[in-house]
Design an enzyme around this catalytic site. Structure first.
Site, PDB file in Angstrom:
ATOM      1  N   ARG A   1       5.412   8.474  -4.480  1.00  0.00           N
ATOM      2  CA  ARG A   1       6.083   9.706  -4.052  1.00  0.00           C
ATOM      3  C   ARG A   1       6.425   9.674  -2.570  1.00  0.00           C
ATOM      4  O   ARG A   1       7.447  10.180  -2.158  1.00  0.00           O
ATOM      5  CB  ARG A   1       5.191  10.925  -4.318  1.00  0.00           C
ATOM      6  CG  ARG A   1       4.978  11.237  -5.769  1.00  0.00           C
ATOM      7  CD  ARG A   1       3.950  12.304  -5.912  1.00  0.00           C
ATOM      8  NE  ARG A   1       2.698  11.787  -5.340  1.00  0.00           N
ATOM      9  CZ  ARG A   1       1.529  12.369  -5.433  1.00  0.00           C
ATOM     10  NH1 ARG A   1       1.421  13.518  -6.032  1.00  0.00           N
ATOM     11  NH2 ARG A   1       0.456  11.837  -4.905  1.00  0.00           N
TER      12      ARG A   1
ATOM     13  N   SER B   1      -0.601  16.293  -9.824  1.00  0.00           N
ATOM     14  CA  SER B   1      -1.481  16.982 -10.773  1.00  0.00           C
ATOM     15  C   SER B   1      -2.344  18.015 -10.064  1.00  0.00           C
ATOM     16  O   SER B   1      -2.592  19.100 -10.593  1.00  0.00           O
ATOM     17  CB  SER B   1      -2.371  15.957 -11.497  1.00  0.00           C
ATOM     18  OG  SER B   1      -1.591  15.122 -12.304  1.00  0.00           O
TER      19      SER B   1
ATOM     20  N   LYS C   1     -15.459  11.878 -11.537  1.00  0.00           N
ATOM     21  CA  LYS C   1     -14.708  13.117 -11.366  1.00  0.00           C
ATOM     22  C   LYS C   1     -14.965  14.049 -12.543  1.00  0.00           C
ATOM     23  O   LYS C   1     -15.352  13.612 -13.623  1.00  0.00           O
ATOM     24  CB  LYS C   1     -13.206  12.809 -11.286  1.00  0.00           C
ATOM     25  CG  LYS C   1     -12.800  12.070 -10.029  1.00  0.00           C
ATOM     26  CD  LYS C   1     -11.300  11.916  -9.959  1.00  0.00           C
ATOM     27  CE  LYS C   1     -10.874  11.257  -8.666  1.00  0.00           C
ATOM     28  NZ  LYS C   1      -9.422  11.119  -8.586  1.00  0.00           N
TER      29      LYS C   1
ATOM     30  N   HIS D   1       5.111  12.124 -13.985  1.00  0.00           N
ATOM     31  CA  HIS D   1       4.541  11.064 -14.832  1.00  0.00           C
ATOM     32  C   HIS D   1       5.493  10.706 -15.968  1.00  0.00           C
ATOM     33  O   HIS D   1       5.718   9.535 -16.257  1.00  0.00           O
ATOM     34  CB  HIS D   1       3.209  11.515 -15.442  1.00  0.00           C
ATOM     35  CG  HIS D   1       2.115  11.733 -14.463  1.00  0.00           C
ATOM     36  ND1 HIS D   1       1.362  12.889 -14.454  1.00  0.00           N
ATOM     37  CD2 HIS D   1       1.624  10.957 -13.472  1.00  0.00           C
ATOM     38  CE1 HIS D   1       0.454  12.804 -13.498  1.00  0.00           C
ATOM     39  NE2 HIS D   1       0.603  11.643 -12.873  1.00  0.00           N
TER      40      HIS D   1
END
Length: 164
Positions: free
Chosen positions: A90, A128, A41, A17
């Protein structure tokens, strides 16, 4: 003035990040890092905690501002008067999801463009979720996250252990 938004949950903030923030800040006049507060979440860190960590991490970047947000990204972008959304990629699986989101956002707000930055190779494996899993099992996360984040995760894990 070109204003970009880099949105995400940042739970926790990783070196990947930070890499995207640093590179993005060099491409726009102002970079808004939007910290998503997703009520669906249960994050490790509250939105406020994530904002504070990001403010500390980016304090030497004068054109970066950190804000929490809820709801649709296009609404937040409108509120922030942003010209573009910046997303990090990614792998090809990220691209498929991000392309759908970019196309949806473009339908909702045709003036809002999305640009993709590929992750630096040294962080292409990093997420993460991986950081949280390694930390949960007592692994060393110092190569994955800034020191301030590693310290806060350690505090969270100690609190969790004392409750269990």
């Amino acid at each position: 003035m070109l204003r970009g938004i880099y949105p995400g949950s940042f739970d926790p903030v990783t070196f990947g990040h930070v890499d995207v923030i640093t590179r993005s800040a060099g491409k726009v006049d102002e970079l808004i890092v939007g910290v998503l507060n997703n009520k669906a979440k249960s994050p490790l860190f509250s939105a406020e905690e994530r904002v504070r960590m990001l403010e500390e991490i980016t304090k030497e970047m004068p054109n970066v501002r950190i804000f929490p947000f809820e709801g649709l990204l296009v609404d937040f972008a409108r509120k922030m008067k942003a010209d573009l959304v910046i997303r990090g990629l990614r792998a090809i699986t990220d691209f498929e999801y991000e392309l759908q989101m970019a196309q949806t956002n473009h339908k909702l707000e045709p003036e809002l463009e999305t640009v993709f930055l590929t992750t630096s190779l040294e962080y292409s494996y990093l997420s993460s979720s991986t950081v949280k899993e390694v930390a949960a099992f007592g692994g060393d996360i110092s190569r994955f996250v800034p020191e301030i984040v590693a310290d806060r995760i350690a505090e969270k894990m100690k609190k969790k252990e004392s409750v269990d």
